[in-house]
Each structure stands twice: as structure tokens, then as C-alpha cells.
Design a protein around this motif. Structure first.
Motif, mmCIF file in Angstrom:
data_model
loop_
_atom_site.group_PDB
_atom_site.id
_atom_site.type_symbol
_atom_site.label_atom_id
_atom_site.label_comp_id
_atom_site.label_asym_id
_atom_site.label_seq_id
_atom_site.Cartn_x
_atom_site.Cartn_y
_atom_site.Cartn_z
ATOM 1 N N ILE A 1 -1.709 2.724 -11.972
ATOM 2 C CA ILE A 1 -0.367 2.940 -11.427
ATOM 3 C C ILE A 1 0.510 3.478 -12.558
ATOM 4 O O ILE A 1 0.167 3.340 -13.735
ATOM 5 N N ARG B 1 0.840 -1.200 0.000
ATOM 6 C CA ARG B 1 0.000 0.000 0.000
ATOM 7 C C ARG B 1 0.871 1.244 0.000
ATOM 8 O O ARG B 1 1.857 1.323 0.723
ATOM 9 N N ALA B 2 0.461 2.220 -0.770
ATOM 10 C CA ALA B 2 1.095 3.539 -0.751
ATOM 11 C C ALA B 2 0.493 4.326 0.416
ATOM 12 O O ALA B 2 -0.552 3.939 0.963
ATOM 13 N N PRO B 3 1.116 5.433 0.814
ATOM 14 C CA PRO B 3 0.561 6.231 1.921
ATOM 15 C C PRO B 3 -0.888 6.669 1.704
ATOM 16 O O PRO B 3 -1.643 6.817 2.660
ATOM 17 N N ASP B 4 -1.307 6.847 0.441
ATOM 18 C CA ASP B 4 -2.692 7.255 0.177
ATOM 19 C C ASP B 4 -3.668 6.078 0.173
ATOM 20 O O ASP B 4 -4.857 6.250 -0.084
ATOM 21 N N ASP C 1 1.374 0.865 -4.306
ATOM 22 C CA ASP C 1 2.693 1.452 -4.538
ATOM 23 C C ASP C 1 3.346 0.665 -5.671
ATOM 24 O O ASP C 1 4.092 -0.289 -5.439
#
Length: 157
Positions: A149, A89-92, A96
Motif C-alpha cells: 500500500i 477493499r479498494a475497487p480493484d 484501500d
């Protein structure tokens, strides 16, 4: 970015889910604890069968998917080899793609993604393949989510 697939091992895949294999000797294994339904009674078990056409590598990825409330298990029925592609997971909260990984799976290896794991759809190599898929579904938009992505390429093996 170019990803080079590595052999699928339980240790390497652990952040994303489980690698399952039948016992080598006559025996039965239960994997019930890895089957996650985070919706409780709002979802029902879903068992499906799928036939997938082979894909040539290199492969260009532009989107990933997840099932936020359900594990998803792919059990090979008739498979030569396939590639399992996952991303943290990306920060949002999205995928990722820059940290994506690809694993080369053999015909005796099943995978079970943890709920909320970003992944690419089945990518089979060499020849057409058949799988059984087990997950939980509520019949709404929460069953699956697709996100774009930045393009990532998976190298040939």
C-alpha cells in the motif's frame, strides 16, 4: 497519511469483524457463528500460539494482509495493549490504505476478522504479548495474501 488510533468498540469494528470479551459474571459465550470457512471441506481448523515483541508508535505501514477464505481470531493470553489496523477493499479488490483505521485494544478484548478483511499484523504495545490464533487453512497460497500500500503512519497514543 496519518492514522490516529481510537478505542476499539464493537460498533466501530463491525465492518471488519467482531470484538469479543469474556462475560463479567460466571457464564459461557459461544461465538461459533463468526468462525467462517469459505472453502468448506477443503480447509481445516488451525489453532496457533504466538509471542509478539512490542512495537513503538508511530508505525509506518507499507503492506496489509488478508485471508480471503477464513475468519481470523486473535485471543489475548497475556497482553497489555495492542493496536488493530484494518482497511476496506479498494475497487480493484486490494486494500484501500487511504481509508485504513487503527483501534486501540485492551487486554480483555479479542478480535475476529471477517474473511477477506485487509489488516496489518499484530502490533503490541508496552511489552511482549502472547495470543492464540484461530483460523481455517488449506495449506496453499489462498490461505493468506499480502499487498503493498502507499505508506501510512499510525500515530502514537
Amino acid at each position: 497519511m496519518l492514522i490516529i488510533p481510537t478505542p476499539l468498540t464493537a460498533e466501530a469494528f463491525a465492518p471488519y469483524g467482531h470484538v469479543l470479551q469474556c462475560p463479567r459474571q460466571p457464564a459461557r459465550q459461544y461465538h461459533d457463528p463468526i468462525l467462517a470457512n469459505l472453502r468448506g471441506s477443503g480447509a481445516s481448523p488451525s489453532l496457533s500460539l504466538i509471542t509478539v515483541a512490542p512495537t513503538a508508535l508511530p508505525l509506518r505501514l507499507t503492506a496489509l494482509e488478508r485471508h480471503a477464505y477464513s475468519s481470523q481470531t486473535f485471543i489475548p493470553l497475556d497482553v497489555a495493549a495492542y493496536v488493530v489496523i484494518v482497511a476496506p477493499r479498494a475497487p480493484d479488490g486490494g486494500p484501500d490504505g487511504g481509508a485504513a483505521q487503527a483501534f486501540l485494544a485492551g487486554p480483555e478484548q479479542a478480535v475476529s476478522y471477517h474473511a477477506d478483511t485487509w489488516h496489518h499484523g499484530l502490533t503490541v504495545l508496552e511489552r511482549q504479548a502472547r495470543f492464540a490464533i484461530l483460523m481455517w487453512r488449506a495449506g496453499d497460497d489462498g490461505d493468506e495474501e499480502f499487498r503493498p500500500i502507499a505508506p501510512v503512519s499510525v500515530a502514537g497514543v
